[in-house]
Design an enzyme around this catalytic site. Structure first.
Site, mmCIF file in Angstrom:
data_model
loop_
_atom_site.group_PDB
_atom_site.id
_atom_site.type_symbol
_atom_site.label_atom_id
_atom_site.label_comp_id
_atom_site.label_asym_id
_atom_site.label_seq_id
_atom_site.Cartn_x
_atom_site.Cartn_y
_atom_site.Cartn_z
ATOM 1 N N ASN A 269 33.164 34.734 36.746
ATOM 2 C CA ASN A 269 33.700 33.504 37.349
ATOM 3 C C ASN A 269 35.064 33.848 37.945
ATOM 4 O O ASN A 269 36.055 33.938 37.227
ATOM 5 C CB ASN A 269 33.819 32.429 36.260
ATOM 6 C CG ASN A 269 34.467 31.159 36.786
ATOM 7 O OD1 ASN A 269 34.639 30.988 37.988
ATOM 8 N ND2 ASN A 269 34.830 30.263 35.870
ATOM 9 N N TRP A 270 35.065 34.037 39.264
ATOM 10 C CA TRP A 270 36.310 34.494 39.908
ATOM 11 C C TRP A 270 37.318 33.377 40.146
ATOM 12 O O TRP A 270 38.428 33.624 40.608
ATOM 13 C CB TRP A 270 35.966 35.185 41.234
ATOM 14 C CG TRP A 270 35.373 36.558 41.046
ATOM 15 C CD1 TRP A 270 35.312 37.266 39.880
ATOM 16 C CD2 TRP A 270 34.766 37.396 42.047
ATOM 17 N NE1 TRP A 270 34.706 38.489 40.089
ATOM 18 C CE2 TRP A 270 34.365 38.588 41.409
ATOM 19 C CE3 TRP A 270 34.521 37.249 43.408
ATOM 20 C CZ2 TRP A 270 33.729 39.632 42.088
ATOM 21 C CZ3 TRP A 270 33.889 38.288 44.095
ATOM 22 C CH2 TRP A 270 33.506 39.468 43.442
ATOM 23 N N LYS A 271 36.930 32.156 39.902
ATOM 24 C CA LYS A 271 37.838 31.009 40.084
ATOM 25 C C LYS A 271 38.511 31.077 41.463
ATOM 26 O O LYS A 271 37.887 31.509 42.429
ATOM 27 C CB LYS A 271 38.848 30.950 38.938
ATOM 28 C CG LYS A 271 38.151 30.986 37.566
ATOM 29 C CD LYS A 271 39.072 30.745 36.412
ATOM 30 C CE LYS A 271 38.299 30.853 35.107
ATOM 31 N NZ LYS A 271 39.108 30.573 33.935
ATOM 32 N N SER B 27 38.644 34.437 27.327
ATOM 33 C CA SER B 27 39.406 35.675 27.093
ATOM 34 C C SER B 27 38.533 36.855 26.674
ATOM 35 O O SER B 27 38.928 37.659 25.825
ATOM 36 C CB SER B 27 40.525 35.432 26.075
ATOM 37 O OG SER B 27 41.423 34.468 26.578
ATOM 38 N N GLY C 259 41.579 31.784 29.350
ATOM 39 C CA GLY C 259 42.773 32.243 30.065
ATOM 40 C C GLY C 259 44.001 32.398 29.197
ATOM 41 O O GLY C 259 45.114 32.507 29.699
ATOM 42 N N GLU D 67 32.550 27.460 25.772
ATOM 43 C CA GLU D 67 33.887 27.918 26.136
ATOM 44 C C GLU D 67 34.933 27.049 25.443
ATOM 45 O O GLU D 67 35.316 25.996 25.978
ATOM 46 C CB GLU D 67 34.088 27.828 27.648
ATOM 47 C CG GLU D 67 33.166 28.716 28.448
ATOM 48 C CD GLU D 67 33.822 29.164 29.748
ATOM 49 O OE1 GLU D 67 33.900 30.366 29.975
ATOM 50 O OE2 GLU D 67 34.266 28.298 30.521
ATOM 51 N N HIS E 112 32.922 22.949 33.837
ATOM 52 C CA HIS E 112 33.979 23.858 33.373
ATOM 53 C C HIS E 112 35.209 23.028 32.979
ATOM 54 O O HIS E 112 35.546 22.046 33.644
ATOM 55 C CB HIS E 112 34.335 24.852 34.483
ATOM 56 C CG HIS E 112 35.176 25.986 33.977
ATOM 57 N ND1 HIS E 112 36.500 25.832 33.677
ATOM 58 C CD2 HIS E 112 34.855 27.273 33.686
ATOM 59 C CE1 HIS E 112 36.979 26.996 33.226
ATOM 60 N NE2 HIS E 112 35.997 27.883 33.223
ATOM 61 N N GLU F 212 38.231 23.487 33.366
ATOM 62 C CA GLU F 212 39.257 23.363 34.413
ATOM 63 C C GLU F 212 38.898 22.240 35.389
ATOM 64 O O GLU F 212 39.778 21.575 35.923
ATOM 65 C CB GLU F 212 39.424 24.710 35.137
ATOM 66 C CG GLU F 212 40.192 25.695 34.262
ATOM 67 C CD GLU F 212 39.913 27.150 34.549
ATOM 68 O OE1 GLU F 212 39.291 27.470 35.574
ATOM 69 O OE2 GLU F 212 40.317 27.994 33.716
HETATM 70 P P1 PGA Z 1 38.853 33.782 30.974
HETATM 71 O O1 PGA Z 1 38.058 32.584 31.661
HETATM 72 O O2 PGA Z 1 37.869 34.902 30.736
HETATM 73 O O3 PGA Z 1 39.926 34.154 31.956
HETATM 74 O O4 PGA Z 1 39.402 33.265 29.694
HETATM 75 C C1 PGA Z 1 36.764 32.249 31.242
HETATM 76 C C2 PGA Z 1 36.267 31.057 31.990
HETATM 77 O O5 PGA Z 1 37.059 30.149 32.268
HETATM 78 O O6 PGA Z 1 35.083 30.963 32.334
#
Ligand code: PGA
Length: 256
Positions: free
Chosen positions: A9-11, A213, A174, A168, A96, A98
């Site tokens: 997931n490159w966001k 993470s 993150g 998650e 997600h 976010e």
């Molecule tokens: P992260 O993100 O590996 O940077 O913690 C995971 C995600 O949000 O899918």
């Protein structure tokens, strides 16, 4: 044959140069690592087609990070499921944290998106997870069950056929602080048992990934757990060396 389901997931990251470079290395190693891994790359919408052109002949699939609830019309700035399907997307991340947090996405909206994705025979990757506060208050189980039950309410007892769950925990995303693999294993078991309550979802085939993470140092400890069927990787998926290391670790576990 079991495969681990590994999603990058490159966001909101990457540009033409970094993406080309990443895919060049991925292409070289794919024959080695795709035997036991199902690999999905989810770039920002603007790069979906570029990525698709480079991966369509190799064993890597295209994922989108979001979709609008409308199929077409006067919705400035949005991307529809028909467009995603049109350019080769197979998987769509939905729910997600976010998006729940920064875009105020509610369980109801997420359920609508989930149904829309399935209606086109694409596969939703439904993210669920508790916050640090909810965990502290021992509310994890309740929160996760609620997030799943909203989907059941809309789509009935077979809702999770051809769908993927990503557990998650919000506090692990993150932050560099991943969850404990034994804890994640117990949560995945709980998720699977809950989804199996109707006994209609072919639980054997249900994929529950962990995200939060993940990196090349901790990937093994997660993938060794019997109910962790893959990883949803953010930051560590941006660096080709790190991502390839994780693919190798995952491959090695299953080819034993
Ligand atoms: P992260 O993100 O590996 O940077 O913690 C995971 C995600 O949000 O899918």
């Amino acid at each position: 044959m079991k495969k681990n389901f590994i999603v990058a997931n490159w966001k909101l990251n990457g540009n033409i140069e970094t993406i080309s470079n990443f895919l060049k290395y991925l292409k070289l190693k794919i024959p080695l690592y795709s035997q036991y891994n199902k690999i999905v790359i989810a770039p920002s919408t603007i790069y979906l087609e570029r990525v698709y052109r480079k991966i369509k002949d190799i064993n890597v699939f295209l994922g989108a990070q979001d979709v609008d609830i409308n199929k077409k019309g006067a919705f400035t700035g949005e991307t529809s499921i028909l467009m995603l399907e049109d350019i080769g997307v197979k998987y769509v991340i939905v729910g997600h944290s976010e998006r729940r947090f920064f875009h105020n996405e509610t369980d109801k909206l997420i359920a609508k998106k989930f149904g829309l994705i399935k209606s086109l025979n694409l596969i939703p990757i439904l993210c669920i997870g508790e916050s640090a506060n909810e965990k502290k208050q021992n509310k994890t189980e309740k929160i996760l069950k609620n997030q799943l039950d909203v989907i059941f309410e809309y789509f009935g007892e077979k809702a999770f056929i051809n769908a993927i769950i990503a557990y998650e925990p919000i506090w692990a995303i993150g932050t560099g602080v991943s969850a404990d693999p034994i804890y994640v294993q117990s949560i995945h078991k709980l998720i699977k048992n809950h989804i199996n309550k109707y006994n209609a979802n072919n639980i054997e085939k249900l994929i529950v990934q962990y995200g939060g993470s993940v990196n090349s140092k901790n990937a093994k400890s997660f993938l060794e757990q019997p109910d962790i069927d893959g990883l949803l990787i953010g930051s560590a998926s941006l660096m080709h060396k790190e991502f390839l290391k994780i693919l190798k670790i995952s491959n090695d576990i299953l080819c034993k």
